[in-house]
Design a protein around this motif. Structure first.
Motif, PDB file in Angstrom:
ATOM      1  N   ILE A  48       0.810  -1.230   0.000  1.00  0.00           N
ATOM      2  CA  ILE A  48       0.000   0.000   0.000  1.00  0.00           C
ATOM      3  C   ILE A  48       0.841   1.276   0.000  1.00  0.00           C
ATOM      4  O   ILE A  48       0.290   2.367  -0.004  1.00  0.00           O
ATOM      5  N   ILE A  68      -6.131   5.510  -4.701  1.00  0.00           N
ATOM      6  CA  ILE A  68      -7.051   5.544  -3.554  1.00  0.00           C
ATOM      7  C   ILE A  68      -7.651   6.940  -3.416  1.00  0.00           C
ATOM      8  O   ILE A  68      -8.862   7.096  -3.246  1.00  0.00           O
ATOM      9  N   LEU A 124      -4.860  -4.015  -5.993  1.00  0.00           N
ATOM     10  CA  LEU A 124      -5.804  -3.418  -5.038  1.00  0.00           C
ATOM     11  C   LEU A 124      -7.102  -4.232  -4.979  1.00  0.00           C
ATOM     12  O   LEU A 124      -7.686  -4.400  -3.903  1.00  0.00           O
ATOM     13  N   ASP A 147      -6.430  -7.366  -3.000  1.00  0.00           N
ATOM     14  CA  ASP A 147      -6.318  -7.084  -1.568  1.00  0.00           C
ATOM     15  C   ASP A 147      -7.651  -6.675  -0.949  1.00  0.00           C
ATOM     16  O   ASP A 147      -7.726  -6.407   0.250  1.00  0.00           O
ATOM     17  N   LEU A 207      -9.345  -3.895  -1.612  1.00  0.00           N
ATOM     18  CA  LEU A 207      -9.441  -2.446  -1.432  1.00  0.00           C
ATOM     19  C   LEU A 207     -10.247  -1.771  -2.532  1.00  0.00           C
ATOM     20  O   LEU A 207     -10.813  -0.702  -2.328  1.00  0.00           O
ATOM     21  N   LEU A 250     -13.857   2.142  -4.592  1.00  0.00           N
ATOM     22  CA  LEU A 250     -13.289   1.650  -3.343  1.00  0.00           C
ATOM     23  C   LEU A 250     -14.295   0.768  -2.619  1.00  0.00           C
ATOM     24  O   LEU A 250     -15.496   1.043  -2.633  1.00  0.00           O
ATOM     25  N   THR A 251     -13.800  -0.255  -1.996  1.00  0.00           N
ATOM     26  CA  THR A 251     -14.613  -1.055  -1.081  1.00  0.00           C
ATOM     27  C   THR A 251     -14.619  -0.309   0.258  1.00  0.00           C
ATOM     28  O   THR A 251     -13.856   0.652   0.435  1.00  0.00           O
ATOM     29  N   LEU A 302     -13.257  -1.292   2.903  1.00  0.00           N
ATOM     30  CA  LEU A 302     -11.880  -1.407   3.401  1.00  0.00           C
ATOM     31  C   LEU A 302     -10.980  -0.380   2.718  1.00  0.00           C
ATOM     32  O   LEU A 302     -10.149   0.272   3.365  1.00  0.00           O
ATOM     33  N   GLY A 303     -11.153  -0.209   1.412  1.00  0.00           N
ATOM     34  CA  GLY A 303     -10.384   0.797   0.674  1.00  0.00           C
ATOM     35  C   GLY A 303     -10.698   2.202   1.144  1.00  0.00           C
ATOM     36  O   GLY A 303      -9.800   3.048   1.267  1.00  0.00           O
ATOM     37  N   LEU A 318      -8.776   3.196   4.118  1.00  0.00           N
ATOM     38  CA  LEU A 318      -7.362   3.493   3.888  1.00  0.00           C
ATOM     39  C   LEU A 318      -7.147   4.941   3.454  1.00  0.00           C
ATOM     40  O   LEU A 318      -6.052   5.481   3.608  1.00  0.00           O
TER      41      LEU A 318
END
Length: 126
Positions: free
Chosen positions: A24, A33, A66, A69, A71, A88-89, A91-92, A95
């Motif tokens: 990351i 991101i 990504l 992972d 994200l 983005l999820t 989780l993403g 971040l």
């Protein structure tokens, strides 16, 4: 031991934390991101335009990483050619804030680390 209680040892070469930080910490990851956090779902070409300097190959690899992972989510519309969208999820999204703090720190302190503003200036320092 529950997941939030588990901590790695960053100084242990086999620590998963080290591997995660490697994944990351790249400049393209931070840019992608940020772009997706600000824009929501974007098509591949829109992510490419919003990420100046990234090659098509590096963008594809970074988005794939990504997604792997967890994200980034990838959505494909069954059109010809297929329309591929990225977002983005949750989780993403989580971040984005830590990366924003790192970007802010860098902007506040870059002049102290690199007073001439170039990577080569470090080699010229006494």
């Amino acid at each position: 031991m529950t997941a939030p209680d588990r901590r790695g040892d960053l100084f242990d070469p086999s620590c998963p934390t080290r591997q995660l930080l490697d994944r990351i910490s790249g400049k393209w990851v931070a840019m992608i991101i940020k772009t997706l956090a600000e824009s929501g779902e974007l098509r591949w070409s829109e992510v490419k335009r919003a990420t100046p300097g990234v090659s098509a190959k590096m963008l594809a690899q970074t988005l794939q990483s990504l997604e792997g992972d967890g994200l980034v989510a990838r959505r494909v519309e069954p059109t010809v050619p297929p329309a591929v969208h990225y977002s983005l999820t949750p989780l993403g999204e989580s971040l984005d804030e830590p990366l924003a703090a790192l970007r802010a720190w860098a902007e506040d302190h870059m002049h102290e680390i690199d007073p001439l503003g170039t990577p080569a200036s470090a080699a010229r320092r006494p």
